[in-house]
Design an enzyme around this catalytic site. Sequence first.
Site, PDB file in Angstrom:
ATOM      1  N   ARG A  49      47.640  46.531  40.579  1.00 58.00           N
ATOM      2  CA  ARG A  49      46.631  45.883  39.743  1.00 58.00           C
ATOM      3  C   ARG A  49      45.276  45.904  40.447  1.00 58.00           C
ATOM      4  NH1 ARG A  49      49.625  40.279  38.437  1.00 58.00           N
ATOM      5  NH2 ARG A  49      50.069  40.526  40.655  1.00 58.00           N
ATOM      6  N   ASP A  51      41.090  44.765  40.480  1.00 54.50           N
ATOM      7  CA  ASP A  51      40.227  43.670  40.048  1.00 54.50           C
ATOM      8  C   ASP A  51      39.101  44.165  39.152  1.00 54.50           C
ATOM      9  OD1 ASP A  51      41.628  41.774  41.543  1.00 54.50           O
ATOM     10  OD2 ASP A  51      40.434  42.148  43.337  1.00 54.50           O
ATOM     11  N   ARG A 196      38.597  45.366  50.317  1.00 53.42           N
ATOM     12  CA  ARG A 196      37.217  44.859  50.289  1.00 53.42           C
ATOM     13  C   ARG A 196      36.941  43.941  51.478  1.00 53.42           C
ATOM     14  NH1 ARG A 196      36.928  42.369  44.476  1.00 53.42           N
ATOM     15  NH2 ARG A 196      34.891  41.661  45.242  1.00 53.42           N
TER      16      ARG A 196
END
Length: 266
Positions: A49, A51, A196
């Site tokens: 998944r 973001d 990130r």
Amino acid sequence: MRIALGVEYDGTAFCGWQTQPGGGSVQDALEAALAKIAGQPVGVVCAGRTDAGVHATGQVVHFDAPVVRPLTAWVRGVNTFLPEAVSLRWAQPVADDFHARFSAFGRRYRYLLLNRPERPGVGHGRVGWDYHPLDLERMQQAAAQLVGEHDFSAFRAAGCQAKTPVKLMREASVYRLGELIVFEFEASAFLHHMVRNLVGSLVYIGQGREAVGWMSELLAMKDRRVAAPTFSAAGLYLVGVRYEAHWGLPEPATSMPIELEGALPR
């Protein structure tokens, strides 16, 4: 029949991969398009998944086809009903025990960072940006400390639902393409916001705000609060998911897509 699909998308306009009550996710768009071809609702499961604002050139999903259709219908036909920012690359029948997420043994992410004084124009939404001069060698040395099996709790989002923070990092590299700095990560799996958060800390080291050895210290401390802030989603791409050969899926094309080569500054 269970079918696997290769999916690419520009995540800029989507609220992320996962379906939302009000729609607006990549999953919502894909399931709606599949339903047009199947003539009834179809649910999909993805390998990873992503973001809001995160892109993919190598996402993999599976679904159980409720009707028989040619493979071309599951690619070209479905693409007819998808938004322009989403495209299916391939479709492949798989065994009933294949699972896009749980059958995968590796995932690869790429982060594109524009490193120049001026913010991006053409690359807006498709690259991250840092205007400080970044020391490539320092970031390369720090990234090398990530390779191997580690507890990545220092780079784990608070809401992460993974059962364990221990992951095997097979590759962590940094290189420059003109004004772009490219971060490559391949691991057994990734925690929520892990890439990130890694990029954010590597940028701190590249700026000279932290020592090269800070990366090893963060791994040892296992404390998200002491690492750098989460970096922008704009430059993050899921570029490949790896499966055992017996599943018969195409090898992920992890090279830079030609459309990105032409659009981004060099």
